[in-house]
Design an enzyme around this catalytic site. Structure first.
Site, mmCIF file in Angstrom:
data_model
loop_
_atom_site.group_PDB
_atom_site.id
_atom_site.type_symbol
_atom_site.label_atom_id
_atom_site.label_comp_id
_atom_site.label_asym_id
_atom_site.label_seq_id
_atom_site.Cartn_x
_atom_site.Cartn_y
_atom_site.Cartn_z
ATOM 1 N N TYR A 129 5.057 6.636 58.505
ATOM 2 C CA TYR A 129 4.691 7.778 59.351
ATOM 3 C C TYR A 129 3.485 7.536 60.255
ATOM 4 O O TYR A 129 3.149 8.391 61.068
ATOM 5 C CB TYR A 129 4.451 9.017 58.474
ATOM 6 C CG TYR A 129 5.687 9.423 57.698
ATOM 7 C CD1 TYR A 129 6.840 9.823 58.369
ATOM 8 C CD2 TYR A 129 5.717 9.387 56.301
ATOM 9 C CE1 TYR A 129 7.989 10.180 57.668
ATOM 10 C CE2 TYR A 129 6.859 9.752 55.598
ATOM 11 C CZ TYR A 129 7.984 10.141 56.285
ATOM 12 O OH TYR A 129 9.124 10.500 55.603
ATOM 13 N N HIS A 166 11.844 13.843 64.452
ATOM 14 C CA HIS A 166 11.389 13.105 63.270
ATOM 15 C C HIS A 166 10.516 11.938 63.706
ATOM 16 O O HIS A 166 10.801 11.278 64.718
ATOM 17 C CB HIS A 166 12.574 12.561 62.467
ATOM 18 C CG HIS A 166 13.462 13.641 61.954
ATOM 19 N ND1 HIS A 166 13.115 14.440 60.896
ATOM 20 C CD2 HIS A 166 14.663 14.084 62.396
ATOM 21 C CE1 HIS A 166 14.080 15.325 60.684
ATOM 22 N NE2 HIS A 166 15.027 15.141 61.586
#
Ligand code: DQA
Length: 141
Positions: A22, A99
């Site tokens: 991430y 995302h």
């Protein structure tokens, strides 16, 4: 004109959590950067770990005339929540599913989205740039 960024569970941990997936940047610093880069846009931001709070917030955004559209990263709820999917289906405003990671390169359960059937599109896999691409699309929508 407003653009809403709505983040679901665990996205408050971005910057600390699984950095190899991430990234290192926090949403606080990212939103501050977006405020600078897109001067004419007011960004409305919510992160919640609570499904009902996300639903209530999306319903409120849908009533607000000056909200141009919504970037929604529902986190894990993307892959599980019939209720959030129904909320998005009921919205008149454009919603983009976003995302950070490329969900299609990951586990099979992440290949399913309860949100995507009602969005104008999905952007997945470009880290924080997924959101930048979504902002540009909403501005052109
Ligand atoms: C995520 C992908 C989801 O599968 C995961 O549950 C998340 C983050 C992403 O931004 O890559 O929490 O939505």
């Amino acid at each position: 004109m407003k653009i809403a960024i709505v983040n679901g569970p665990n996205l408050n941990l971005v910057g600390q959590r699984e950095k190899e997936i991430y990234g290192e940047q926090t949403f606080e610093s990212f939103i501050a950067k977006m405020d600078q880069e897109f001067g004419g846009v007011e960004f409305v931001y919510l992160q919640s770990n609570v499904e009902g709070e996300l639903i209530n917030f999306l319903q409120e955004l849908n009533k607000q005339g000056d909200v141009k559209g919504i970037l929604l990263n529902a986190g894990g709820y993307t892959h599980t929540s019939v209720a959030l999917g129904d909320t998005v289906a009921a919205m008149a405003k454009p919603v983009i599913e976003v995302h950070l990671s490329n969900v299609f390169q990951r586990e099979d359960f992440r290949h399913v989205s309860y949100i995507g059937r009602s969005t104008i599109g999905t952007i997945s896999g470009f880290g924080m740039e997924s959101y930048v691409l979504g902002i540009i699309k909403l501005l052109n929508a």
